[in-house]
Design a protein around this motif. Structure first.
Motif, PDB file in Angstrom:
ATOM      1  N   ARG A  15       0.824  -1.205   0.000  1.00  0.00           N
ATOM      2  CA  ARG A  15       0.000   0.000   0.000  1.00  0.00           C
ATOM      3  C   ARG A  15       0.859   1.257   0.000  1.00  0.00           C
ATOM      4  NH1 ARG A  15      -2.804   0.723   5.865  1.00  0.00           N
ATOM      5  NH2 ARG A  15      -3.396   2.646   4.805  1.00  0.00           N
ATOM      6  N   VAL A  16       0.211   2.384  -0.304  1.00  0.00           N
ATOM      7  CA  VAL A  16       0.873   3.692  -0.299  1.00  0.00           C
ATOM      8  C   VAL A  16       0.215   4.559   0.764  1.00  0.00           C
ATOM      9  CG1 VAL A  16       1.026   5.864  -1.586  1.00  0.00           C
ATOM     10  CG2 VAL A  16       1.752   3.728  -2.667  1.00  0.00           C
ATOM     11  N   MET A  17       1.035   5.263   1.541  1.00  0.00           N
ATOM     12  CA  MET A  17       0.526   6.194   2.550  1.00  0.00           C
ATOM     13  C   MET A  17       1.147   7.561   2.308  1.00  0.00           C
ATOM     14  SD  MET A  17       0.432   3.979   6.076  1.00  0.00           S
ATOM     15  CE  MET A  17      -0.289   5.368   6.962  1.00  0.00           C
ATOM     16  N   VAL A  18       0.283   8.569   2.282  1.00  0.00           N
ATOM     17  CA  VAL A  18       0.723   9.941   2.007  1.00  0.00           C
ATOM     18  C   VAL A  18       0.304  10.834   3.165  1.00  0.00           C
ATOM     19  CG1 VAL A  18       0.523  11.901   0.440  1.00  0.00           C
ATOM     20  CG2 VAL A  18       0.559   9.573  -0.479  1.00  0.00           C
ATOM     21  N   ALA A  19       1.252  11.630   3.670  1.00  0.00           N
ATOM     22  CA  ALA A  19       0.976  12.525   4.798  1.00  0.00           C
ATOM     23  C   ALA A  19       0.519  13.879   4.282  1.00  0.00           C
ATOM     24  CB  ALA A  19       2.219  12.681   5.667  1.00  0.00           C
ATOM     25  N   LEU A  20      -0.379  14.470   5.038  1.00  0.00           N
ATOM     26  CA  LEU A  20      -0.953  15.766   4.675  1.00  0.00           C
ATOM     27  C   LEU A  20      -1.107  16.565   5.953  1.00  0.00           C
ATOM     28  CD1 LEU A  20      -2.052  16.848   1.892  1.00  0.00           C
ATOM     29  CD2 LEU A  20      -4.323  16.378   2.782  1.00  0.00           C
ATOM     30  N   ASP A  21      -0.539  17.765   5.988  1.00  0.00           N
ATOM     31  CA  ASP A  21      -0.687  18.528   7.231  1.00  0.00           C
ATOM     32  C   ASP A  21      -2.100  19.079   7.323  1.00  0.00           C
ATOM     33  OD1 ASP A  21      -0.846  21.634   6.769  1.00  0.00           O
ATOM     34  OD2 ASP A  21       0.555  20.860   5.264  1.00  0.00           O
ATOM     35  N   SER A  22      -2.655  19.024   8.515  1.00  0.00           N
ATOM     36  CA  SER A  22      -4.023  19.490   8.728  1.00  0.00           C
ATOM     37  C   SER A  22      -4.071  20.662   9.692  1.00  0.00           C
ATOM     38  CB  SER A  22      -4.884  18.332   9.285  1.00  0.00           C
ATOM     39  OG  SER A  22      -4.314  17.827  10.474  1.00  0.00           O
ATOM     40  N   GLU A  23      -2.913  21.280   9.957  1.00  0.00           N
ATOM     41  CA  GLU A  23      -2.853  22.378  10.917  1.00  0.00           C
ATOM     42  C   GLU A  23      -2.944  23.734  10.212  1.00  0.00           C
ATOM     43  OE1 GLU A  23       0.469  22.154  13.491  1.00  0.00           O
ATOM     44  OE2 GLU A  23       0.331  19.982  13.760  1.00  0.00           O
ATOM     45  N   ASP A  24      -3.357  24.732  10.939  1.00  0.00           N
ATOM     46  CA  ASP A  24      -3.398  26.103  10.417  1.00  0.00           C
ATOM     47  C   ASP A  24      -2.037  26.740  10.694  1.00  0.00           C
ATOM     48  OD1 ASP A  24      -3.954  28.588   9.501  1.00  0.00           O
ATOM     49  OD2 ASP A  24      -5.472  29.072  11.026  1.00  0.00           O
ATOM     50  N   LEU A  25      -1.133  26.612   9.712  1.00  0.00           N
ATOM     51  CA  LEU A  25       0.226  27.090   9.937  1.00  0.00           C
ATOM     52  C   LEU A  25       0.317  28.607  10.037  1.00  0.00           C
ATOM     53  CD1 LEU A  25       2.247  24.723   7.582  1.00  0.00           C
ATOM     54  CD2 LEU A  25       1.792  24.493  10.021  1.00  0.00           C
ATOM     55  N   GLU A  26      -0.694  29.304   9.499  1.00  0.00           N
ATOM     56  CA  GLU A  26      -0.668  30.763   9.562  1.00  0.00           C
ATOM     57  C   GLU A  26      -0.756  31.261  10.995  1.00  0.00           C
ATOM     58  OE1 GLU A  26      -0.052  32.450   6.991  1.00  0.00           O
ATOM     59  OE2 GLU A  26      -0.272  30.879   5.486  1.00  0.00           O
ATOM     60  N   ALA A  27      -1.227  30.415  11.889  1.00  0.00           N
ATOM     61  CA  ALA A  27      -1.405  30.847  13.283  1.00  0.00           C
ATOM     62  C   ALA A  27      -0.130  30.671  14.101  1.00  0.00           C
ATOM     63  CB  ALA A  27      -2.544  30.054  13.927  1.00  0.00           C
ATOM     64  N   SER A  28       0.912  30.081  13.511  1.00  0.00           N
ATOM     65  CA  SER A  28       2.141  29.862  14.265  1.00  0.00           C
ATOM     66  C   SER A  28       3.324  30.482  13.516  1.00  0.00           C
ATOM     67  CB  SER A  28       2.389  28.366  14.472  1.00  0.00           C
ATOM     68  OG  SER A  28       2.488  27.712  13.219  1.00  0.00           O
ATOM     69  N   GLU A  29       4.421  30.665  14.218  1.00  0.00           N
ATOM     70  CA  GLU A  29       5.585  31.288  13.612  1.00  0.00           C
ATOM     71  C   GLU A  29       6.537  30.272  13.010  1.00  0.00           C
ATOM     72  OE1 GLU A  29       7.452  33.716  16.503  1.00  0.00           O
ATOM     73  OE2 GLU A  29       5.806  35.172  16.616  1.00  0.00           O
ATOM     74  N   ASP A  30       6.442  29.042  13.400  1.00  0.00           N
ATOM     75  CA  ASP A  30       7.366  28.026  12.901  1.00  0.00           C
ATOM     76  C   ASP A  30       6.623  26.705  12.748  1.00  0.00           C
ATOM     77  OD1 ASP A  30       9.627  26.915  12.002  1.00  0.00           O
ATOM     78  OD2 ASP A  30      10.755  27.070  13.878  1.00  0.00           O
ATOM     79  N   LEU A  31       7.285  25.755  12.087  1.00  0.00           N
ATOM     80  CA  LEU A  31       6.670  24.435  11.903  1.00  0.00           C
ATOM     81  C   LEU A  31       6.487  23.764  13.254  1.00  0.00           C
ATOM     82  CD1 LEU A  31       8.709  23.079   8.839  1.00  0.00           C
ATOM     83  CD2 LEU A  31       6.490  24.206   8.829  1.00  0.00           C
ATOM     84  N   SER A  32       5.366  23.123  13.436  1.00  0.00           N
ATOM     85  CA  SER A  32       5.104  22.419  14.688  1.00  0.00           C
ATOM     86  C   SER A  32       5.896  21.121  14.728  1.00  0.00           C
ATOM     87  CB  SER A  32       3.612  22.116  14.822  1.00  0.00           C
ATOM     88  OG  SER A  32       3.213  21.151  13.850  1.00  0.00           O
ATOM     89  N   ASP A  33       6.037  20.574  15.915  1.00  0.00           N
ATOM     90  CA  ASP A  33       6.736  19.291  16.071  1.00  0.00           C
ATOM     91  C   ASP A  33       6.021  18.185  15.302  1.00  0.00           C
ATOM     92  OD1 ASP A  33       8.585  20.527  17.669  1.00  0.00           O
ATOM     93  OD2 ASP A  33       7.597  19.965  19.563  1.00  0.00           O
ATOM     94  N   GLU A  34       4.678  18.283  15.222  1.00  0.00           N
ATOM     95  CA  GLU A  34       3.903  17.264  14.523  1.00  0.00           C
ATOM     96  C   GLU A  34       4.215  17.290  13.028  1.00  0.00           C
ATOM     97  OE1 GLU A  34       1.349  14.116  13.854  1.00  0.00           O
ATOM     98  OE2 GLU A  34       2.084  14.917  15.770  1.00  0.00           O
ATOM     99  N   ILE A  35       4.312  18.492  12.439  1.00  0.00           N
ATOM    100  CA  ILE A  35       4.640  18.623  11.023  1.00  0.00           C
ATOM    101  C   ILE A  35       6.067  18.127  10.765  1.00  0.00           C
ATOM    102  CG2 ILE A  35       4.982  20.229   9.122  1.00  0.00           C
ATOM    103  CD1 ILE A  35       2.075  19.697   9.787  1.00  0.00           C
ATOM    104  N   LYS A  36       6.982  18.518  11.639  1.00  0.00           N
ATOM    105  CA  LYS A  36       8.364  18.065  11.483  1.00  0.00           C
ATOM    106  C   LYS A  36       8.460  16.548  11.567  1.00  0.00           C
ATOM    107  CE  LYS A  36      10.526  22.282  13.303  1.00  0.00           C
ATOM    108  NZ  LYS A  36      11.348  22.849  14.403  1.00  0.00           N
ATOM    109  N   LYS A  37       7.656  15.950  12.453  1.00  0.00           N
ATOM    110  CA  LYS A  37       7.669  14.493  12.607  1.00  0.00           C
ATOM    111  C   LYS A  37       7.169  13.820  11.327  1.00  0.00           C
ATOM    112  CE  LYS A  37       5.884  10.753  15.489  1.00  0.00           C
ATOM    113  NZ  LYS A  37       4.979  10.369  16.610  1.00  0.00           N
ATOM    114  N   LYS A  38       6.077  14.351  10.755  1.00  0.00           N
ATOM    115  CA  LYS A  38       5.525  13.775   9.531  1.00  0.00           C
ATOM    116  C   LYS A  38       6.501  13.891   8.371  1.00  0.00           C
ATOM    117  CE  LYS A  38       0.530  14.198  10.299  1.00  0.00           C
ATOM    118  NZ  LYS A  38      -0.750  14.786   9.796  1.00  0.00           N
TER     119      LYS A  38
END
Length: 532
Positions: free
Chosen positions: A43-66
């Protein structure tokens, strides 16, 4: 190194719909590939960020992990993503995290960029050695030039290209094998479908040749709950298998399917001679000592109206057509009333002394009426003709008593008795007035009933025999006389419900529910084939 995701999609919020479609297609289309490519990878798995990045100044730990758990990065390159700081940060973080694995690649998907591209149309973070990474073209101009449908272009030029990167194989090899595999799958599906159609047609043809084999089956029985024995022939079976039963003293009882008495109705006097139910809610009833017909709503439990006989003679039979709002009523002295929209259209008195009108049925799309006198003659009323010429009566010297009638394909079927037969018989009266004797009975044939929308007829006699005929051929029968030891004097009554394909047999001590099972020669139950 093993990765949880095959790719992470980096995109601007304005391109979110494109990103979600790409994720869905990549994850669901992989199973369509040639089996060779699915041996090691299921199978194929594709990650997609679901966070509102405009509300933060830097990438979240969750995005970096993905991103760190994704082998490849897919960048949706558009006018808006080129201005997005967060897309740039995601590209930068991916490039830093892939230093330990140079097999990790960046795939760029071109969206709403100009036809003539330049390095300035790409984020600077994507430029390496004055070059851009692999770019797949999803611009409208490119799709139109390909002269392919969007679906085909998207699958071949986008999805398969990305899969070739995931699998580290040549795109030309992948698409060639994929097209060959698709043709093979399509061929197998067509072959399978044709095989199924041929098998079904064979079964259908054999069923037509051999005939559909019906069978009676007692599906349930309950104790007769009435407080006293009744010889009234009036009975109705509802769709929920509850029963409405007339008695000898004018009472009408409502019996639940489990055999408990629910209610009673006392509007008639004397033996209730007939009950009929329409739309499973409108009940019509008459008795031998009442000179009126009642119309009762069983849902609202109220009397709709009474239809009185102007000659103050009890009604003995009736039929109702909801389609034309016509009520046809026969009385105890041979008068036929036809009422439509509460106006009497016509009536015919019995001038020949033929006795009471015994049975009435609608036929010919409810535009004609068939009726019979107890003492033999049969009449036909054409409701489309003038009321003074609409009624035709004819008789056959061999018929002396008629209990019930039905019309099927231009022929009239009768339960009758005559001196030339010296017995009770089931007859067919052709359009030429010729009599064909179908079956004799040692007991009175009380009623016949045409199964709705078919040419099949049920007959019932007082000895507890139920038979099913198709034209002159008896298809099957059942007898419950061995279960009931004192069926006599019309204590055995029957009703058939077309909607649930069930006969209700009412006796002095039991109520039986008898289903008509229709089976092919292969033993498969086929209720819909009964109408052939």
């Amino acid at each position: 190194m093993k990765y949880r995701y095959d790719a992470f999609i980096s995109y601007s919020r304005k391109d979110e719909a494109v990103a979600q479609l790409l994720q869905k297609k990549l994850e669901h289309k992989f199973s369509d590939l040639h089996p060779k490519y699915r041996v090691k990878k299921q199978r194929v798995m594709v990650a997609l960020d679901s966070e509102d990045l405009e509300a933060s100044e830097d990438l979240s730990d969750e995005i970096k992990k993905k991103i760190g758990e994704s082998k490849h990065l897919i960048v949706l390159n558009s006018k808006s993503s080129n201005k997005s700081e967060w897309v740039k940060k995601e590209i930068t973080f991916f490039k830093e995290s892939r230093k330990k694995d140079n097999k990790r690649k960046i795939i760029t998907l071109l969206l709403d960029l100009p036809e003539e591209l330049s390095i300035g149309d790409f984020p600077t973070e994507l430029i390496e050695n004055n070059k851009v990474p692999l770019a797949l073209d999803l611009r409208p101009s490119s799709i139109s030039k390909s002269r392919s449908s969007f679906k085909k272009y998207y699958e071949q030029n986008i999805i398969l290209q990305i899969y070739s990167t995931f699998l580290n194989v040549k795109y030309s090899d992948l698409i060639n094998r994929h097209e060959k595999h698709r043709r093979q799958v399509r061929y197998r599906r067509i072959t399978t479908a044709l095989t199924i159609i041929i098998v079904l047609l064979s079964i259908f043809v054999i069923a037509l040749i051999q005939g559909i084999k019906p069978n009676f089956k007692i599906s349930n029985e309950i104790d007769n709950p009435l407080p006293e024995q009744t010889f009234s022939p009036a009975i109705v079976l509802k769709n929920d298998k509850s029963i409405i039963k007339g008695t000898d003293n004018g009472s009408i009882y409502f019996i639940d399917s489990n055999g408990s008495l629910r209610d009673s109705l006392n509007l008639l006097t004397g033996l209730v001679i007939e009950l009929e139910l329409y739309h499973d809610s409108i009940l019509l009833g008459s008795s031998l000592e009442s000179d009126f017909l009642i119309i009762w709503n069983t849902i609202e439990n109220k009397l709709i109206r009474k239809i009185s006989n102007p000659d103050t003679i009890p009604f003995t039979s009736f039929a109702y057509s909801p389609k034309t709002n016509t009520v046809v009523i026969g009385d105890n002295e041979g008068t036929l009333f036809i009422e439509r929209d509460r106006e009497i259209l016509s009536y015919k008195s019995d001038d020949e002394g033929w006795g009471r009108i015994q049975d009435i049925k609608f036929f010919a799309n409810e535009e004609k009426i068939l009726y019979c006198f107890l003492d033999g003659p049969v009449g036909i009323v054409d409701l489309k003709q003038d009321k003074n010429t609409a009624i035709e009566t004819f008789s056959n010297p061999n018929i002396e008593t008629v209990h019930s009638i039905e019309e099927v394909n231009g022929s009239i079927f009768l339960c009758a008795w005559g001196t030339s037969f010296s017995t009770n018989v089931f007859l067919k009266l052709s359009s030429e007035n010729n009599l064909i004797q179908i079956r004799n009975s040692t007991s009175t044939l009380d009623e016949i009933h045409r199964i709705n929308n078919t040419d099949k007829i049920l007959t019932f006699d007082w000895d507890g025999n139920i038979r099913l005929f198709e034209d002159e051929k008896e298809l099957t029968n059942i007898s419950i006389s061995d279960k009931v030891h004192y069926i006599e004097n019309n204590a055995f009554t029957i009703d058939y419900n077309d909607e649930i394909n069930t006969v209700c047999a009412f006796t002095n001590n039991k109520i039986y529910f008898i289903e008509i099972e229709w089976r092919t020669i292969f033993g498969i139950k086929s209720t819909y084939l009964k109408y052939l």
